[in-house]
Design a protein around this motif. Structure first.
Motif, mmCIF file in Angstrom:
data_model
loop_
_atom_site.group_PDB
_atom_site.id
_atom_site.type_symbol
_atom_site.label_atom_id
_atom_site.label_comp_id
_atom_site.label_asym_id
_atom_site.label_seq_id
_atom_site.Cartn_x
_atom_site.Cartn_y
_atom_site.Cartn_z
ATOM 1 N N MET A 189 0.854 -1.121 0.074
ATOM 2 C CA MET A 189 -0.063 -0.196 0.153
ATOM 3 C C MET A 189 0.900 1.232 0.161
ATOM 4 N N MET A 190 1.858 1.321 0.874
ATOM 5 C CA MET A 190 2.801 2.436 0.915
ATOM 6 C C MET A 190 3.658 2.540 -0.266
ATOM 7 N N ASP A 191 4.175 1.734 -1.039
ATOM 8 C CA ASP A 191 4.754 1.699 -2.288
ATOM 9 C C ASP A 191 4.044 2.188 -3.260
ATOM 10 N N LYS A 192 2.799 1.968 -3.156
ATOM 11 C CA LYS A 192 1.846 2.653 -4.211
ATOM 12 C C LYS A 192 1.577 3.882 -4.102
ATOM 13 N N LEU A 193 1.545 4.321 -2.833
ATOM 14 C CA LEU A 193 1.180 5.573 -2.474
ATOM 15 C C LEU A 193 2.470 6.394 -2.936
ATOM 16 N N ILE A 194 3.585 6.391 -2.568
ATOM 17 C CA ILE A 194 4.894 6.910 -2.902
ATOM 18 C C ILE A 194 4.853 6.813 -4.477
ATOM 19 N N ALA A 195 4.587 5.826 -5.069
ATOM 20 C CA ALA A 195 4.790 5.808 -6.587
ATOM 21 C C ALA A 195 3.898 6.896 -7.248
ATOM 22 N N GLY A 196 2.501 6.953 -6.552
ATOM 23 C CA GLY A 196 1.687 7.912 -7.226
ATOM 24 C C GLY A 196 2.151 9.259 -6.949
ATOM 25 N N VAL A 197 2.485 9.926 -5.753
ATOM 26 C CA VAL A 197 3.109 10.922 -5.393
ATOM 27 C C VAL A 197 4.375 11.607 -6.201
ATOM 28 N N HIS A 198 5.104 10.341 -6.896
ATOM 29 C CA HIS A 198 6.474 10.666 -7.318
ATOM 30 C C HIS A 198 5.936 10.849 -8.661
ATOM 31 N N LYS A 199 4.796 10.033 -9.507
ATOM 32 C CA LYS A 199 4.359 10.617 -10.681
ATOM 33 C C LYS A 199 3.803 11.725 -10.635
ATOM 34 N N GLN A 200 2.962 12.478 -9.677
ATOM 35 C CA GLN A 200 2.566 13.694 -9.612
ATOM 36 C C GLN A 200 3.784 14.891 -9.683
ATOM 37 N N PHE A 201 4.905 14.414 -8.814
ATOM 38 C CA PHE A 201 5.971 15.336 -9.008
ATOM 39 C C PHE A 201 6.853 15.413 -10.384
ATOM 40 N N ILE A 202 6.774 14.402 -10.835
ATOM 41 C CA ILE A 202 7.547 14.369 -12.213
ATOM 42 C C ILE A 202 6.338 15.019 -13.294
ATOM 43 N N GLY A 203 5.017 14.813 -13.385
ATOM 44 C CA GLY A 203 4.145 15.408 -14.105
ATOM 45 C C GLY A 203 4.152 16.987 -13.961
ATOM 46 N N ASP A 204 4.245 17.475 -12.819
ATOM 47 C CA ASP A 204 4.255 18.972 -12.493
ATOM 48 C C ASP A 204 5.430 19.677 -12.797
ATOM 49 N N ILE A 205 6.665 18.774 -12.855
ATOM 50 C CA ILE A 205 7.822 19.341 -13.600
ATOM 51 C C ILE A 205 7.499 19.259 -15.091
ATOM 52 N N MET A 206 7.012 18.403 -15.769
ATOM 53 C CA MET A 206 6.839 18.384 -17.200
ATOM 54 C C MET A 206 6.060 19.306 -17.444
ATOM 55 N N LYS A 207 4.952 19.578 -16.975
ATOM 56 C CA LYS A 207 4.026 20.823 -17.295
ATOM 57 C C LYS A 207 4.701 22.039 -17.569
ATOM 58 N N ARG A 208 5.730 22.340 -16.907
ATOM 59 C CA ARG A 208 6.466 23.391 -17.123
ATOM 60 C C ARG A 208 7.949 23.369 -17.852
ATOM 61 N N ARG A 209 8.174 22.288 -17.718
ATOM 62 C CA ARG A 209 9.671 22.255 -18.425
ATOM 63 C C ARG A 209 9.875 21.000 -19.680
ATOM 64 N N ALA A 210 8.715 20.734 -20.053
ATOM 65 C CA ALA A 210 8.591 19.330 -21.120
ATOM 66 C C ALA A 210 9.566 19.784 -22.214
ATOM 67 N N GLY A 211 9.852 21.081 -22.704
ATOM 68 C CA GLY A 211 10.523 21.341 -23.701
ATOM 69 C C GLY A 211 11.810 21.503 -23.388
ATOM 70 N N LYS A 212 12.170 21.493 -22.054
ATOM 71 C CA LYS A 212 13.613 22.009 -21.779
ATOM 72 C C LYS A 212 14.555 20.626 -21.174
ATOM 73 N N ILE A 213 13.679 19.600 -20.687
ATOM 74 C CA ILE A 213 14.431 18.588 -20.241
ATOM 75 C C ILE A 213 15.110 17.737 -21.288
ATOM 76 N N LYS A 214 16.455 17.524 -21.063
ATOM 77 C CA LYS A 214 17.121 16.688 -21.846
ATOM 78 C C LYS A 214 17.421 15.093 -21.438
ATOM 79 N N GLY A 215 16.854 14.303 -22.132
ATOM 80 C CA GLY A 215 16.894 13.074 -21.626
ATOM 81 C C GLY A 215 15.620 12.496 -21.084
ATOM 82 N N ASP A 216 15.754 11.385 -20.389
ATOM 83 C CA ASP A 216 14.530 10.710 -19.834
ATOM 84 C C ASP A 216 14.388 11.265 -18.372
#
Length: 305
Positions: A189-216
């Motif tokens: 349960m905790m692993d799924k919770l952490i993975a979900g919030v991590h996905k939110q973190f990455i998603g919010d970065i990409m909302k603003r920096r999608a064209g700037k990030i170099k690499g994966d």
């Protein structure tokens, strides 16, 4: 007769204590006013068109930062805002609230970021919400990840011959109880919770920096720390330079005609007599009880750190 003398003596003691307290409050009032006046001189507030909001330390609450953002938003003299970030991260909820407010205000008034010695995890999260990020070459940057820590003290309790008893409703209610280890089901349960919030973190970065990030971005978001220079190579940061380098660049880009100056935004302080007395009482209360509260608070927190 003796009773009358005792009453007068007691009254005299109370009067002395009251006078001492009033002197202390008045001294604090004028000291704070003098500090504010000095700060205003240093801010060059009559010339500055770029506001600076400092975010320092662990982010555990969003209220003060959001209040300063809104003050800068309402200040018609300011044409832009710089977030000066010097934070290793903090709690997930407040960090996301600050991110959201930056996005809202940026639609009306541009917001930029300047990284100080560290802008990691939640510190990077709020920086990623801005239009452009400046960092120093050695700024500790990134640490894009989520963490929640638990302690299993069952062996210690066993050694101390202590047997904690838990009464609960809901089978997950005491997940993370230090008296025992997590069950496999709770761990999942905790692993799924952490993975979900991590996905939110990455998603919010990409909302603003999608064209700037170099690499994966997934590979860049494994909790690793970058120098400011390495972060720029990865597209996590836009430019190298100090707060004043960033300010001058923004001043030029926005074609501000007046002389370059920065206005450091402070939280508005209530300076009424009753407010000051309340502030003193609150400070004394915190001095006495904060450390005990921290020691007693064993609840795990979901953190960007």
């Amino acid at each position: 007769m003796t009773s009358s003398k005792n009453t007068k003596a007691l009254f005299g003691i109370f009067a002395m204590v009251f006078v001492f307290f009033v002197i202390l409050v008045v001294f604090a009032y004028f000291t704070m006013n003098a500090f504010n006046e000095t700060s205003l001189v240093q801010k060059k507030s009559n010339k500055a068109h770029i506001g600076v909001i400092t975010v320092e330390g662990v982010i555990m609450d969003s209220k003060d930062t959001i209040e300063m953002l809104q003050n800068a938003e309402e200040d018609k003299q300011l044409q832009a805002i710089i977030l000066r970030i010097d934070s290793p991260g903090g709690a997930v909820g407040p960090t996301q609230e600050i991110y959201e407010e930056i996005q809202r205000i940026d639609k009306k008034k541009p917001i930029y970021a300047s990284f100080g010695s560290i802008a990691a995890s939640g510190g990077y999260y709020i920086g990623a919400a801005t239009r452009k990020i400046w960092a120093n070459p050695g700024t500790l940057t990134g640490s894009i990840g989520v963490i929640m820590e638990f302690m299993d003290l069952s062996k210690l309790y066993e050694f101390a011959k202590v047997s904690p008893q838990t009464v609960k409703a809901g089978r997950y209610k005491d997940a993370g109880n230090p008296a025992r280890a997590l069950t496999p089901e709770e761990k999942d349960m905790m692993d799924k919770l952490i993975a979900g919030v991590h996905k939110q973190f990455i998603g919010d970065i990409m909302k603003r920096r999608a064209g700037k990030i170099k690499g994966d971005i997934t590979e860049l978001a494994q909790g690793q720390i970058f120098s400011g220079e390495s972060a720029m190579e990865a597209g996590l940061v836009d430019s190298m330079g100090s707060l004043w380098t960033a300010g001058r660049a923004i001043h030029t880009d926005l074609k501000i005609k007046d002389e370059f100056a920065l206005k450091f935004i402070d939280k508005k302080k209530k300076m009424g007599f009753l407010d000051l007395m309340g502030s003193l009482e609150e400070s004394v209360s915190k001095l006495n009880f904060n450390s005990l509260a921290e020691m007693a608070n064993t609840k795990p927190r979901l953190m960007f750190k």
